[in-house]
Motif scaffolding. Structure first.
Motif, PDB file in Angstrom:
ATOM      1  N   ASN A 239      39.174  41.036  25.441  1.00 12.43           N
ATOM      2  CA  ASN A 239      37.986  40.193  25.630  1.00 12.43           C
ATOM      3  C   ASN A 239      37.781  39.947  27.119  1.00 12.43           C
ATOM      4  OD1 ASN A 239      40.100  38.456  26.150  1.00 12.43           O
ATOM      5  ND2 ASN A 239      39.205  36.716  25.078  1.00 12.43           N
ATOM      6  N   ASN A 240      36.591  39.513  27.488  1.00 10.07           N
ATOM      7  CA  ASN A 240      36.230  39.273  28.892  1.00 10.07           C
ATOM      8  C   ASN A 240      36.577  40.464  29.782  1.00 10.07           C
ATOM      9  OD1 ASN A 240      35.348  36.664  28.247  1.00 10.07           O
ATOM     10  ND2 ASN A 240      37.406  35.826  28.535  1.00 10.07           N
ATOM     11  N   SER A 243      35.726  40.875  33.597  1.00 15.54           N
ATOM     12  CA  SER A 243      36.356  40.069  34.634  1.00 15.54           C
ATOM     13  C   SER A 243      37.707  40.646  35.031  1.00 15.54           C
ATOM     14  CB  SER A 243      36.545  38.627  34.145  1.00 15.54           C
ATOM     15  OG  SER A 243      37.278  37.874  35.095  1.00 15.54           O
ATOM     16  N   PRO A 247      42.427  35.935  31.286  1.00 13.55           N
ATOM     17  CA  PRO A 247      42.049  34.715  30.566  1.00 13.55           C
ATOM     18  C   PRO A 247      43.175  33.688  30.677  1.00 13.55           C
ATOM     19  CG  PRO A 247      41.690  36.666  29.210  1.00 13.55           C
ATOM     20  CD  PRO A 247      42.455  37.112  30.414  1.00 13.55           C
TER      21      PRO A 247
END
Length: 395
Positions: A239-240, A243, A247
């Motif tokens: 996820n993410n 970036s 996280p």
């Protein structure tokens, strides 16, 4: 060929339940997918298996939520994630001489770099730490207190609940150090409530009392420490992905990289099979009683063998783990004789516990360690005792 007698359960449980191996084989052959790495059905199902395992582990340790459980490649990895991820420069740590090297080595490393200071509290001749002495070592800059639940050298069980309760009562608010517990020898064997014992961080492998395969483990982190845990491994999390920053939400912050889903599926099957339809707490009470009975018989039988010196016998025996020596026979040689002549597999040496042996007055080469499992039979114990009698008689 001599029938194999496996008495090294403190290292890993053997054999693993058939349901564990069947679940791993079936999943690998028909369902395997990377968890959290796709929107297709099997990838989503892999993620669901992982969250089911988190919920299962949470029940076994009486955690408040599955969101307090991160999964790792073993107890060592989980302990390193806790120690390296929580401590900061200038912190002080209190621990004991009974700890496993999975705790001692990362702390020694940080202290050697000048990152932290640490105090190692001595233990008595059975390996037990005195809670008052431990708590008196806590300072205003102490950020962590690390105490194992039970030792792997002689099965000594530490007064975890008293330590956690007093730590909470005597050091409230921002000055309370995090309480880290290594439950490698007790997870899945003895009752342990992280809430009743006021434990902030607890780590354990899955391949011992948890009935999982090697290469599995978890870290429990209570909600109050989530904001203070930093990642120690960096990479993809599913996820993410846009970036470059990891996280920071627990548990995903400590779970970079693909998980070993087949192993985790097997671990889940093992835990569920152990308790069938009963609550985990109820199963643990029965397991504890079975192990206590085995331990009492093991120590009683060993006491009756002339020429054997038991190392660090606990006053109240709870786990069937015993260390011994025979004068004139090195521990490694004794283990080899038991293996080659009697088919009995035990461990010899210092058992990855660098500091406890001085208190236990072990020989320089360590001890012969016998560790039973819940399935260890009366016949296997009888053959062990007969073998040791034969060896001591011929010495």
């Amino acid at each position: 060929m001599t029938q194999r007698i496996y008495l090294d359960h403190a290292a890993t449980r053997f054999p693993k339940p058939a349901v564990v191996l069947d679940a791993m084989r079936s999943y690998s052959q028909t369902e395997e997918a990377a968890a959290g790495r796709g929107a297709y059905r099997r990838s989503q199902e892999a993620s669901q298996f992982i969250w089911r395992l988190r919920r299962e582990i949470a029940e076994w340790i009486d955690a408040e939520s599955e969101h307090e459980i991160s999964l790792h490649s073993g107890g060592t990895a989980a302990l390193n994630a806790a120690i390296l991820g929580y401590l900061q420069p200038g912190d002080h740590v209190v621990t004991t001489a009974a700890e496993h090297n999975s705790v001692l080595r990362p702390l020694h490393h940080l202290a050697g770099q000048g990152t932290i200071q640490w105090t190692v509290v001595p233990v008595d001749a059975s390996g037990r730490v005195e809670p008052t002495e431990l708590l008196s070592a806590v300072r205003s800059d102490t950020r962590m207190v690390a105490v194992l639940h039970a030792g792997n050298v002689n099965g000594i069980v530490q007064p975890i609940r008293e330590i956690g309760t007093r730590l909470r009562e005597e050091h409230r608010g921002d000055h309370k150090p995090a309480f880290l517990c290594d439950a490698a020898q007790t997870f899945g064997h003895l009752p342990l409530s992280v809430r009743q014992c006021h434990i902030d961080l607890l780590a354990a492998p899955g391949h011992k009392g948890g009935c999982g395969p090697l290469g599995t483990g978890f870290l429990y982190a209570s909600l109050n420490v989530h904001a203070h845990l930093r990642p120690t491994l960096f990479g993809g999390t599913g996820n993410n992905s846009e970036s470059l920053d990891m996280p920071l939400e627990y548990p995903i912050a400590l779970e970079a990289g693909n998980m070993n889903v087949p192993a985790l599926v097997g671990w889940l099957a093992g835990l569920q099979d152990r308790r069938s339809e009963t609550p985990a707490a109820e199963h643990l009470e029965a397991s504890s009683a079975r192990l206590r009975g085995l331990a009492q018989r093991l120590y009683r039988e060993l006491h009756e063998i002339p020429g054997i010196r038991l190392i660090g016998q606990p006053e109240h025996v709870q786990l069937p783990v015993a260390s011994l020596c025979i004068d004139g026979i090195a521990a490694g040689e004794l283990a080899m004789i038991l293996d080659t002549e009697f088919g009995i597999e035990v461990r010899s040496g210092l058992h990855c516990a660098a500091l406890i042996h001085a208190a236990l007055q072990s020989p320089d080469d360590g001890t012969l360690r016998i560790s039973c499992g819940e399935e260890t039979s009366d016949e296997e114990l009888r053959r062990l005792v007969d073998a040791l009698r034969e060896i001591t008689a011929g010495d």
